[in-house]
Every structure is written in C-alpha cells, then in structure tokens.
Design an enzyme around this catalytic site. Sequence first.
Site, PDB file in Angstrom:
ATOM      1  N   ASN A  14       0.837  -1.213   0.000  1.00 38.90           N
ATOM      2  CA  ASN A  14       0.000   0.000   0.000  1.00 38.90           C
ATOM      3  C   ASN A  14       0.862   1.249   0.000  1.00 38.90           C
ATOM      4  OD1 ASN A  14      -3.046  -0.379   0.148  1.00 38.90           O
ATOM      5  ND2 ASN A  14      -2.328  -1.942   1.589  1.00 38.90           N
ATOM      6  N   MET A  94       1.035  -2.809  12.077  1.00 39.39           N
ATOM      7  CA  MET A  94       0.341  -3.797  12.896  1.00 39.39           C
ATOM      8  C   MET A  94       0.591  -3.609  14.393  1.00 39.39           C
ATOM      9  SD  MET A  94      -1.220  -5.141  10.413  1.00 39.39           S
ATOM     10  CE  MET A  94      -2.017  -6.667  10.854  1.00 39.39           C
ATOM     11  N   ARG A  95       0.535  -2.383  14.871  1.00 40.39           N
ATOM     12  CA  ARG A  95       0.594  -2.126  16.316  1.00 40.39           C
ATOM     13  C   ARG A  95      -0.666  -1.393  16.725  1.00 40.39           C
ATOM     14  NH1 ARG A  95       3.600  -5.452  18.398  1.00 40.39           N
ATOM     15  NH2 ARG A  95       3.634  -4.268  20.336  1.00 40.39           N
ATOM     16  N   HIS A 113      -7.970  -0.732   6.229  1.00 42.31           N
ATOM     17  CA  HIS A 113      -8.312  -1.985   6.900  1.00 42.31           C
ATOM     18  C   HIS A 113      -8.912  -2.938   5.871  1.00 42.31           C
ATOM     19  CE1 HIS A 113      -9.333  -4.627  10.197  1.00 42.31           C
ATOM     20  NE2 HIS A 113     -10.533  -4.764   9.658  1.00 42.31           N
ATOM     21  N   ASP A 149     -10.095   0.274  14.558  1.00 40.89           N
ATOM     22  CA  ASP A 149     -10.795   0.087  13.279  1.00 40.89           C
ATOM     23  C   ASP A 149     -12.169   0.758  13.253  1.00 40.89           C
ATOM     24  OD1 ASP A 149      -8.581  -1.312  12.373  1.00 40.89           O
ATOM     25  OD2 ASP A 149      -9.378  -3.241  13.032  1.00 40.89           O
ATOM     26  N   THR A 176      -5.633  -5.618  -4.357  1.00 40.00           N
ATOM     27  CA  THR A 176      -5.582  -4.833  -5.612  1.00 40.00           C
ATOM     28  C   THR A 176      -6.481  -3.603  -5.480  1.00 40.00           C
ATOM     29  OG1 THR A 176      -7.371  -6.081  -6.647  1.00 40.00           O
ATOM     30  CG2 THR A 176      -5.138  -6.876  -7.058  1.00 40.00           C
ATOM     31  N   GLU A 178      -7.236  -2.140  -2.533  1.00 36.62           N
ATOM     32  CA  GLU A 178      -6.602  -1.243  -1.551  1.00 36.62           C
ATOM     33  C   GLU A 178      -5.654  -0.278  -2.247  1.00 36.62           C
ATOM     34  OE1 GLU A 178      -4.985  -3.040   2.019  1.00 36.62           O
ATOM     35  OE2 GLU A 178      -6.264  -4.792   1.788  1.00 36.62           O
TER      36      GLU A 178
HETATM   37  C1  GAR Z   1      -3.156  -4.767   3.922  1.00 41.82           C
HETATM   38  O1  GAR Z   1      -4.081  -5.700   3.457  1.00 41.82           O
HETATM   39  C2  GAR Z   1      -3.797  -3.865   4.959  1.00 41.82           C
HETATM   40  O2  GAR Z   1      -5.136  -3.552   4.682  1.00 41.82           O
HETATM   41  C3  GAR Z   1      -3.698  -4.721   6.183  1.00 41.82           C
HETATM   42  O3  GAR Z   1      -2.416  -5.319   6.105  1.00 41.82           O
HETATM   43  C4  GAR Z   1      -2.049  -5.459   4.730  1.00 41.82           C
HETATM   44  C5  GAR Z   1      -0.709  -4.782   4.542  1.00 41.82           C
HETATM   45  O4  GAR Z   1      -0.206  -5.013   3.273  1.00 41.82           O
HETATM   46  N1  GAR Z   1      -3.829  -3.944   7.370  1.00 41.82           N
HETATM   47  C6  GAR Z   1      -4.343  -4.421   8.505  1.00 41.82           C
HETATM   48  O5  GAR Z   1      -4.697  -5.571   8.633  1.00 41.82           O
HETATM   49  C7  GAR Z   1      -4.433  -3.404   9.635  1.00 41.82           C
HETATM   50  N2  GAR Z   1      -5.169  -3.926  10.713  1.00 41.82           N
HETATM   51  P1  GAR Z   1       0.970  -4.087   2.704  1.00 41.82           P
HETATM   52  O6  GAR Z   1       2.071  -4.065   3.756  1.00 41.82           O
HETATM   53  O7  GAR Z   1       1.424  -4.825   1.468  1.00 41.82           O
HETATM   54  O8  GAR Z   1       0.419  -2.720   2.414  1.00 41.82           O
END
Ligand code: GAR
Length: 193
Positions: A14, A94-95, A113, A149, A176, A178
Amino acid sequence: MKNIVILISGSGSNMAAIVRAAGRQRWAERLNARVAAVISNRPDARGLQLAANAGIATAVVDHKSFAGREPFEAALMQAIDAHAPALVALAGFMRILTPGFVAHYAGRLLNIHPSLLPAFAGLHTHQRAIDEGCKLAGATVHRVTAELDHGDILAQAAVPVLPGDTAETLAARVLTQEHLIYPRAIADLLRTL
Ligand code: GAR
C-alpha cells in the site's frame, strides 16, 4: 509542502501504491504534497527497501527495543514529528495505538483496513468473511480514532467472495483494490488541507 509520513510493518505494497500515485499524479506540483518518510516498527519490513529505492527517508522504531507501549510510541512520535506531517498514513502498520498517540495526530491519522467496516474489525478479516458466508468483502480507508478500526469512513471498495476462495486468494483480490482506494482517498483529503 504537505508532508505525508507512512507507517508500515511488512511488505509495504500500500505504501508503494501511494508513492507510485504521488509520482504519476505529480502530487508535488498539483497538491503541494509528498511522501516525506516511511517508518517501520520492524527492521526487516520489506517495504523499507522499496521506500529507500524510491529516494524516500526511512526509519525504524523497533517496538521490541522498548519497555512498553508508551516509550515506544514516544520514540515513534519523535520520528514522525521530525517530518512535520500534514498526514500520517498507517499502511499495514500492525501495532495497536494508545488514545494519547491517536489524539496527538487527531484529524490527520488514516488507516486502511482489509474489510468492509464496520464488519470485521480486528484480525483475520478474510477468513472471517469466508466463514460467515459473505458474498462481498473489501477494504476501508478510515480516520483513526481511539477505538480500533473505527472512525469516519473515507473510502471503500468491494470485491466478490468467490467459491473456493481461501483467505490468501481473497486477500490478494482485496489488496488490488486497496492499492486504488488508499492513494485516491489521500489525494482527496490533501485537496481539503
Ligand atoms: C493490507 O491488506 C492492509 O489492509 C492490512 O495489512 C495489509 C498490509 O499489506 N492492514 C491491517 O490488517 C491493519 N489492521 P501491505 O504491507 O502490502 O500494504
């Protein structure tokens, strides 16, 4: 210049999509904005190298080297605030963040999310959507509030859940989308700042 700071923990796809959009859509000229820094809580996050290759400042604030959440967040805030950000975008970060951290960035902290919030806050969103028999899954860009969230929804995209989907195949289909909605939501928000 409006600085964007992106926080990651992993692959950073992302983050890379936001950086690509900023370049292709010439955010510097058109929105007076740029991705100023990418900060990870994990030293091995693959996204760090991607960001460095794109010429973006990177930093690591490793949560494991702090005695608790508050000293970790104090160091993280210091690293973020060094870039005087107009926006802080969590992108696979992820914290869980304390209310104090969230309040410090009130109004300028965003998250993506991998579910259609308010459904499936928390972890394992894709497996939970499959287990519930959902026909649609998706992703949500939202403002971050002290409640995990939750917060105003800025953008969403839906994808079908297909017969035979696993959490992995569904996650890939959602990802894709996101990559489309997060840069778009950030650009829309930058226009209002
Ligand atoms: C993504 O799917 C994002 O939405 C999710 O982690 C992935 C990160 O992918 N986020 C969460 O689950 C937040 N609670 P990326 O590092 O390739 O962007």
